[in-house]
Design a protein around this motif. Structure first.
Motif, PDB file in Angstrom:
ATOM      1  N   VAL A   1       0.837  -1.205   0.000  1.00 15.56           N
ATOM      2  CA  VAL A   1       0.000   0.000   0.000  1.00 15.56           C
ATOM      3  C   VAL A   1       0.870   1.253   0.000  1.00 15.56           C
ATOM      4  CG1 VAL A   1      -1.611   1.351   1.423  1.00 15.56           C
ATOM      5  CG2 VAL A   1      -2.046  -1.061   0.983  1.00 15.56           C
TER       6      VAL A   1
ATOM      7  N   SER B   1       0.866  -2.816  -7.811  1.00 14.56           N
ATOM      8  CA  SER B   1       0.596  -2.802  -6.367  1.00 14.56           C
ATOM      9  C   SER B   1      -0.815  -3.301  -6.080  1.00 14.56           C
ATOM     10  CB  SER B   1       0.770  -1.389  -5.806  1.00 14.56           C
ATOM     11  OG  SER B   1       2.097  -0.961  -5.916  1.00 14.56           O
TER      12      SER B   1
ATOM     13  N   GLY C   1      -1.486  -6.652  -3.978  1.00 15.24           N
ATOM     14  CA  GLY C   1      -2.300  -6.605  -2.768  1.00 15.24           C
ATOM     15  C   GLY C   1      -3.415  -7.634  -2.790  1.00 15.24           C
TER      16      GLY C   1
END
Length: 127
Positions: A68, A106, A110
């Motif tokens: 994050v 990302s 995630g």
């Protein structure tokens, strides 16, 4: 002395592209190695996997914090100074495109880390 020269563009760190998938890969390996070692060495077939669940929850929180953080920085890099598409052959567009690609990786990393950690939610023992 104040200079009227434009500020230099930061270097395009393309290696940031591999960090989110790398963090997910380390999370994946750590999670499955923890389960394998626990079930092979420390637990019998009916043992509760609570220590493994706690360990993987810690791994997941750390991995998601890193992913994050990098996603936030890359999103800021992507949105800095213009909208997509970043298809001009300028250093600024190279940086914004790298930020966009890193942000998307990302997001994917995630989601992958969350799916990796869901295994211990559904599996209660070493059976």
């Amino acid at each position: 002395m104040i200079s009227n020269e434009p500020t230099p563009v930061r270097r395009n760190h393309i290696l940031w592209l591999v960090v989110p998938p790398g963090v997910w890969a380390v999370h994946f390996l750590a999670s499955y190695m923890t389960i394998a070692i626990w079930c092979a060495k420390f637990a019998d077939d009916s043992a509760d996997a609570t220590p493994v669940r706690i360990a993987i929850a810690v791994y997941t929180v750390l991995a998601l914090a890193i992913i994050v953080g990098i996603g936030f920085l890359s999103y800021r890099q992507h949105r800095n100074g213009g909208n997509a598409p970043h298809d001009e052959d300028t250093p600024e567009d190279h940086i914004r495109f790298t930020g966009q690609a890193t942000f998307l990786l990302s997001l994917l990393s995630g989601v992958a880390a969350i799916f990796t950690s869901l295994v211990v939610v559904f599996v209660g023992s070493c059976d």
